[in-house]
Every structure is written in C-alpha cells, then in structure tokens.
Design a protein around this motif. Structure first.
Motif, mmCIF file in Angstrom:
data_model
loop_
_atom_site.group_PDB
_atom_site.id
_atom_site.type_symbol
_atom_site.label_atom_id
_atom_site.label_comp_id
_atom_site.label_asym_id
_atom_site.label_seq_id
_atom_site.Cartn_x
_atom_site.Cartn_y
_atom_site.Cartn_z
ATOM 1 N N THR A 153 0.837 -1.203 0.000
ATOM 2 C CA THR A 153 0.000 0.000 0.000
ATOM 3 C C THR A 153 0.868 1.247 0.000
ATOM 4 O O THR A 153 0.612 2.213 -0.745
ATOM 5 C CB THR A 153 -0.930 0.006 1.229
ATOM 6 N N ALA A 154 1.907 1.249 0.830
ATOM 7 C CA ALA A 154 2.820 2.395 0.909
ATOM 8 C C ALA A 154 3.482 2.669 -0.437
ATOM 9 O O ALA A 154 3.606 3.823 -0.868
ATOM 10 C CB ALA A 154 3.884 2.141 1.971
ATOM 11 N N LEU A 155 3.908 1.617 -1.126
ATOM 12 C CA LEU A 155 4.572 1.764 -2.421
ATOM 13 C C LEU A 155 3.670 2.468 -3.432
ATOM 14 O O LEU A 155 4.091 3.418 -4.111
ATOM 15 C CB LEU A 155 4.984 0.395 -2.950
ATOM 16 N N TYR A 161 2.448 11.282 3.341
ATOM 17 C CA TYR A 161 2.313 11.077 4.780
ATOM 18 C C TYR A 161 1.797 9.670 5.078
ATOM 19 O O TYR A 161 2.289 8.993 5.976
ATOM 20 C CB TYR A 161 1.338 12.095 5.387
ATOM 21 N N PHE A 162 0.807 9.250 4.300
ATOM 22 C CA PHE A 162 0.230 7.925 4.506
ATOM 23 C C PHE A 162 1.200 6.829 4.079
ATOM 24 O O PHE A 162 1.203 5.750 4.659
ATOM 25 C CB PHE A 162 -1.081 7.800 3.746
ATOM 26 N N ALA A 163 2.010 7.098 3.065
ATOM 27 C CA ALA A 163 3.015 6.124 2.636
ATOM 28 C C ALA A 163 4.035 5.889 3.754
ATOM 29 O O ALA A 163 4.367 4.736 4.077
ATOM 30 C CB ALA A 163 3.718 6.601 1.367
ATOM 31 N N TYR A 164 4.503 6.972 4.365
ATOM 32 C CA TYR A 164 5.451 6.841 5.468
ATOM 33 C C TYR A 164 4.827 6.047 6.619
ATOM 34 O O TYR A 164 5.473 5.180 7.221
ATOM 35 C CB TYR A 164 5.855 8.228 6.001
ATOM 36 N N TYR A 165 3.582 6.358 6.911
ATOM 37 C CA TYR A 165 2.893 5.688 8.016
ATOM 38 C C TYR A 165 2.755 4.191 7.740
ATOM 39 O O TYR A 165 3.005 3.362 8.626
ATOM 40 C CB TYR A 165 1.521 6.322 8.233
ATOM 41 N N CYS A 166 2.362 3.832 6.514
ATOM 42 C CA CYS A 166 2.192 2.415 6.172
ATOM 43 C C CYS A 166 3.506 1.655 6.250
ATOM 44 O O CYS A 166 3.531 0.492 6.658
ATOM 45 C CB CYS A 166 1.579 2.278 4.776
ATOM 46 N N VAL A 167 4.603 2.308 5.876
ATOM 47 C CA VAL A 167 5.920 1.675 5.995
ATOM 48 C C VAL A 167 6.229 1.400 7.464
ATOM 49 O O VAL A 167 6.659 0.299 7.835
ATOM 50 C CB VAL A 167 7.020 2.567 5.377
ATOM 51 N N ALA A 168 5.994 2.390 8.315
ATOM 52 C CA ALA A 168 6.303 2.239 9.741
ATOM 53 C C ALA A 168 5.475 1.115 10.371
ATOM 54 O O ALA A 168 6.014 0.245 11.073
ATOM 55 C CB ALA A 168 6.043 3.560 10.469
ATOM 56 N N VAL A 169 4.174 1.109 10.105
ATOM 57 C CA VAL A 169 3.302 0.091 10.706
ATOM 58 C C VAL A 169 3.559 -1.277 10.087
ATOM 59 O O VAL A 169 3.529 -2.302 10.776
ATOM 60 C CB VAL A 169 1.818 0.479 10.562
ATOM 61 N N GLY A 170 3.840 -1.313 8.779
ATOM 62 C CA GLY A 170 4.154 -2.574 8.122
ATOM 63 C C GLY A 170 5.402 -3.227 8.701
ATOM 64 O O GLY A 170 5.429 -4.438 8.962
#
Length: 273
Positions: free
Chosen positions: A133-135, A257-266
C-alpha cells in the motif's frame, strides 16, 4: 474484580472502534489495523460480524459527509430516466460507473470472501500488504489528473472496481486501492475522492445486508452488546473526522504522509509483533 474486567473490555472495544473509525476512510487499511489492534490488546473479536458492525458505523459517517452528492445523483438519475433531461446524463453515467465498479468486489466477496479473510488474516501478511500500500501511495503522490465526473469511462470504472476487489486482502486499503487506481486512470483528486467513497457505499451496504443473519446468530452480539455499541459510536465519530482529515490532506497533495505511516506500521507488524 468483575467490574475491572468489564471496564477493560469496554476499553478494548473503545480502542477497536477508534481504530476502525480512523483507518476506514484513510488509505492505511482498517482490516489490517484491526488485526494489529487485536494482537496488541488480545481481543477475541475475530469473526466477520464485529467488523461488519463497526463498518456500518463508518458507512453512516461517509453518507453524512457525501449526503449532498448522493441526493444530487439520485435526483439527476430520476430526471434523466423519467423526464428525459439530457443535462442530467453526466450524473446518470456517474451512477452507472459506480454500479460497474461495484461488480468485481461483489463477485470476489461471494466466491472467495470467507476464504480470503481466514487465509490472509495473519499479522505477517498484513505487514507485507501495508508495505505494498505504501509503495503505490508513493507512486501516485504527485499525480495531477484531468478527468472530472463527466469524463469517466467504462474502462475507468472496471479498473477501479478491480482495484477494490484486490483490497479484500487484509492490509490492502480499500480507499487507498480505489484512489490509487482512480488517479492512475487520470482522475482529478476531487473526482478520485468522490468516486472512491461513493463506491464504498453500495459495497458496505451490500455486505452488511448479506451478513445480517450471521450477525444475529453471533453469540457475542448478545453477550457484548455494550462494548459493541461503544465501538459503533466511537467508529462513527472517528470515521467522520478521519474522512475530513483525509480530504484535507488530499487537497494539500500530501499523500506521502500515509506512505510513510504504512511503511512504519508494516515494519512493526513484520518484525515486532
């Protein structure tokens, strides 16, 4: 001791309601976050009935925010079909494209919904799909489409519909998948947002109606009606403000912002849970 247990249960479902509410409209996967929250708080709200119940709260929030668009589309469709108003054709076709885009996820849900939900609900799967999703959010972060409501085509609707079908996988955000697809086919941000969330309405409503028997049979609904109701209320409030936040971030072009967040949570899901 029993009162403390009851308070802890209420707190757990309060958190689940907030998690569902905030993450349903924004492109970070509500189903993935519910799986993570259950792992963190050891909540056994595992069947589909709880998710469908709180998802309905999110649906009501989306309807509230897009109520003017819904009323306009219904009125314009009526004018085109029964009064022959050619000026209403654009809105009528927008409704047709929403119907077309709903078909793929309906087929996948009927044929494979339960299998996908059980087979792909592991925490590691969620970690990987959040990174995917982040990608894609990163890929579209600077896209500026040109297509407005009246410029859509059947092909656009099918592509967005297929993206929504892919989002039945836990960790793949429904709003993220449909907005990514919408922007990749050239929609403007405002049109992509509107199409994505109006598309959410028939899918969520249809799923809820089909699963009413399961919800009624679920013993947890009788035993935990208080926590479920609390989760419903918090999910509604959080969804309303979550969608408002997402709309503002989209306008400002800050999808990264959402991409960074998804990377962190992933990464958290993959290596620390």
């Amino acid at each position: 001791m029993e009162s403390l247990t009851n308070l802890w249960t209420l707190f757990q479902y309060f958190i689940l309601g907030i998690v569902q509410g905030i993450t349903e409209p924004i492109p970070v996967s509500s189903s993935g976050h519910l799986i993570i929250a259950r792992e963190l708080f050891n909540v056994e709200a595992r069947g589909l009935s709880f998710e469908i119940f709180v998802n309905f709260a999110s649906l009501l929030a989306v309807i509230l925010i897009y109520r003017k668009d819904i009323v306009r589309l219904i009125a314009q469709t009526w004018r085109f079909l029964f009064k022959g108003d050619k000026n209403a054709k654009s809105d009528f076709m927008f409704v047709i494209y929403l119907v077309i885009a709903t078909i793929p996820v309906g087929v996948v849900g009927v044929l494979f919904g339960d299998v996908l939900g059980e087979a792909l609900s592991g925490i590691r799967v969620v970690g990987v799909t959040l990174l995917i999703t982040a990608l894609f959010l990163w890929i579209i972060r600077n896209l500026q489409g040109r297509k407005q409501d009246g410029d859509l085509s059947t092909k656009d609707a099918i592509i967005v519909g297929l993206a929504q079908a892919v989002a039945t996988t836990p960790g793949i955000s429904r709003s993220g998948a449909t907005i990514v697809a919408s922007m990749l086919v050239g929609m403007k941000k405002e049109t992509a947002l509107r199409f994505s969330f109006l598309l959410y309405i028939p899918v969520s409503l249809g799923t809820g109606l089909l699963e009413i028997p399961e919800i009624v049979r679920d013993p947890a609904m009788g035993q935990l009606w208080g926590p479920y109701l609390l989760a419903f209320i918090t999910a509604f409030i959080a969804s309303y403000f979550g969608l408002k936040l997402f709309m503002d971030i989209m306008r400002r072009g800050k999808l990264e912002y959402f991409a960074y967040y998804c990377v962190a949570v992933g990464l958290l899901a993959l290596f620390f849970l």
